[in-house]
Design an enzyme around this catalytic site. Structure first.
Site, PDB file in Angstrom:
ATOM      1  CB  CYS A 117      -3.187   0.490  -2.349  1.00  0.00           C
ATOM      2  SG  CYS A 117      -3.224   2.224  -2.795  1.00  0.00           S
ATOM      3  CG  ASN A 118      -9.602   0.770  -2.777  1.00  0.00           C
ATOM      4  OD1 ASN A 118      -9.230   0.586  -1.624  1.00  0.00           O
ATOM      5  ND2 ASN A 118     -10.694   0.221  -3.262  1.00  0.00           N
ATOM      6  CB  THR A 119      -4.892   4.895  -5.130  1.00  0.00           C
ATOM      7  OG1 THR A 119      -5.815   5.372  -4.160  1.00  0.00           O
ATOM      8  CG2 THR A 119      -4.523   5.998  -6.077  1.00  0.00           C
ATOM      9  CB  CYS A 141      -9.294   4.877   0.476  1.00  0.00           C
ATOM     10  SG  CYS A 141      -7.645   5.218   1.135  1.00  0.00           S
ATOM     11  CG  ASP A 173      -1.778   1.211   1.367  1.00  0.00           C
ATOM     12  OD1 ASP A 173      -2.378   1.599   0.347  1.00  0.00           O
ATOM     13  OD2 ASP A 173      -1.872   1.811   2.461  1.00  0.00           O
ATOM     14  CB  SER A 174       0.268   4.799  -0.625  1.00  0.00           C
ATOM     15  OG  SER A 174      -0.859   4.960   0.217  1.00  0.00           O
ATOM     16  CG  HIS A 213      -4.833   5.061   4.365  1.00  0.00           C
ATOM     17  ND1 HIS A 213      -4.322   4.535   3.202  1.00  0.00           N
ATOM     18  CD2 HIS A 213      -3.757   5.491   5.088  1.00  0.00           C
ATOM     19  CE1 HIS A 213      -3.003   4.654   3.213  1.00  0.00           C
ATOM     20  NE2 HIS A 213      -2.630   5.227   4.349  1.00  0.00           N
ATOM     21  CD  GLU A 247       0.350   6.621   5.970  1.00  0.00           C
ATOM     22  OE1 GLU A 247       1.481   6.504   6.455  1.00  0.00           O
ATOM     23  OE2 GLU A 247      -0.286   5.659   5.489  1.00  0.00           O
ATOM     24  CE1 TYR A 267       2.601   5.036  -3.834  1.00  0.00           C
ATOM     25  CE2 TYR A 267       1.077   3.192  -4.096  1.00  0.00           C
ATOM     26  CZ  TYR A 267       2.360   3.660  -3.899  1.00  0.00           C
ATOM     27  OH  TYR A 267       3.399   2.770  -3.788  1.00  0.00           O
ATOM     28  N   GLY A 268      -2.842   8.981  -4.134  1.00  0.00           N
ATOM     29  CA  GLY A 268      -4.059   9.541  -4.756  1.00  0.00           C
ATOM     30  C   GLY A 268      -3.816  10.616  -5.802  1.00  0.00           C
TER      31      GLY A 268
HETATM   32  N1  DGL Z   1      -4.732   3.064   0.867  1.00  0.00           N
HETATM   33  C1  DGL Z   1      -4.737   3.758  -0.387  1.00  0.00           C
HETATM   34  C2  DGL Z   1      -6.017   3.409  -1.151  1.00  0.00           C
HETATM   35  O1  DGL Z   1      -6.637   2.405  -0.836  1.00  0.00           O
HETATM   36  C3  DGL Z   1      -4.394   5.158  -0.127  1.00  0.00           C
HETATM   37  C4  DGL Z   1      -4.361   6.067  -1.268  1.00  0.00           C
HETATM   38  C5  DGL Z   1      -3.341   7.128  -1.243  1.00  0.00           C
HETATM   39  O2  DGL Z   1      -2.188   6.869  -0.909  1.00  0.00           O
HETATM   40  O3  DGL Z   1      -3.731   8.234  -1.639  1.00  0.00           O
HETATM   41  O4  DGL Z   1      -6.445   4.054  -2.076  1.00  0.00           O
END
Ligand code: DGL
Length: 272
Positions: free
Chosen positions: A78-80, A188, A15-16, A190, A156, A47-48
């Site tokens: 991580c969805n992104t 997401c 994940d990010s 998070h 975070e 990451y978004g």
């Molecule tokens: N956990 C990531 C997700 O599911 C976080 C996205 C991010 O880093 O912006 O999208």
């Protein structure tokens, strides 16, 4: 594709940041005798807002590292990153990837009001996967989309129940409720760490949907088909090694909220 039969698989997760721990938490529940490598790309979090090419580059670097550490399957927690990179990953590598998908389907199926809310990053909303899912399952529903600006940063920083966090969440959640949403999809990884706050704001009648348990079940099924599940009789209890490209402290704190007994030695900083 990609999975060798008959050995106890090591599962790579990335994940990010700390969000993927919400998926790790579900994975260790149903695969308690498999081992895990968790990779948090904190130096590049969030990451978004990043361009797709950059997320693909990071995902490939992390995949190479996870493979070098013995991962047999990778959960893109991580969805992104799933939205941006899963197709590229599946093209490039032969091992199996499990991705995240905003859980629009169960929300749409069970909604009584015909209105659902989706909270996700900009990158996830822009992805093909999300629009395909909407078309398939929610074409006759009202979907209230909200980008969770600032939420990844708050998680975070470990600020999951502070006043500032509730204030921001109120701005995102209350309009969904005012429009009649009876389900809120956490798009997401998070956001499950904000679940209690979201539930407080939304009220008890609203169902919060976290896709992590379904993703863990899917991973279990893939491994089970190839006989790669660790067993109580022959295997020791799971171990996880956690890596972070940035500040390891957040990762230690959040992982220990889930499993208090994690020893210091399982956390490592790793720049890639
Ligand atoms: N956990 C990531 C997700 O599911 C976080 C996205 C991010 O880093 O912006 O999208």
């Amino acid at each position: 594709m990609g999975l060798k039969e008959g050995k106890k698989a090591t599962i790579g997760i990335f994940d990010s940041g700390v969000g993927g721990l919400s998926v790790w938490r579900e994975l260790v529940k149903i695969l308690p005798y498999n081992n895990f490598i968790y990779f948090s790309d904190s130096a590049y979090c969030p990451y978004g807002p990043r361009p797709q090419e950059e997320i693909i580059e990071r995902a490939c670097k992390i995949t190479d590292f996870l493979i070098s550490q013995g991962a047999d399957i990778i959960v893109v927690a991580c969805n992104t990153a799933t939205a941006a990179a899963i197709e590229a990953l599946r093209e490039k590598y032969t091992l199996s990837f499990v991705g995240m998908e905003p859980a629009v389907k169960p929300a749409a199926l069970h909604s009584k009001t015909g209105v659902i809310g989706v909270l996700a990053t900009k990158g996830t909303f822009k992805g093909k996967l999300y629009s395909r899912t909407l078309q398939k399952f929610a074409s006759d529903l009202r979907v209230v989309e909200q980008v969770g600006y600032g939420l990844v940063e708050l998680v975070e920083a470990g600020k999951t129940s502070e006043e500032d966090t509730s204030k921001i969440l109120g701005q995102y959640i209350l309009p969904m409720i005012a429009l009649g949403a009876d389900h809120i999809v956490l798009g997401c990884t998070h956001y499950p760490f904000l679940r209690d706050e979201i539930q407080k704001i939304a009220g008890d009648n609203v169902i919060i949907v976290d896709p992590a348990p379904a993703v863990a079940r899917h991973t279990f099924e893939l491994l089970s088909e190839k006989n790669l599940i660790g067993k109580e009789q022959t295997d020791s209890l799971h171990q996880t090694v956690f890596y972070s490209t940035g500040n390891i402290e957040n990762l230690v704190r959040m992982a220990r909220r889930i499993q208090q007994s994690l020893p210091d030695e399982c956390f490592k900083e790793k720049l890639i």
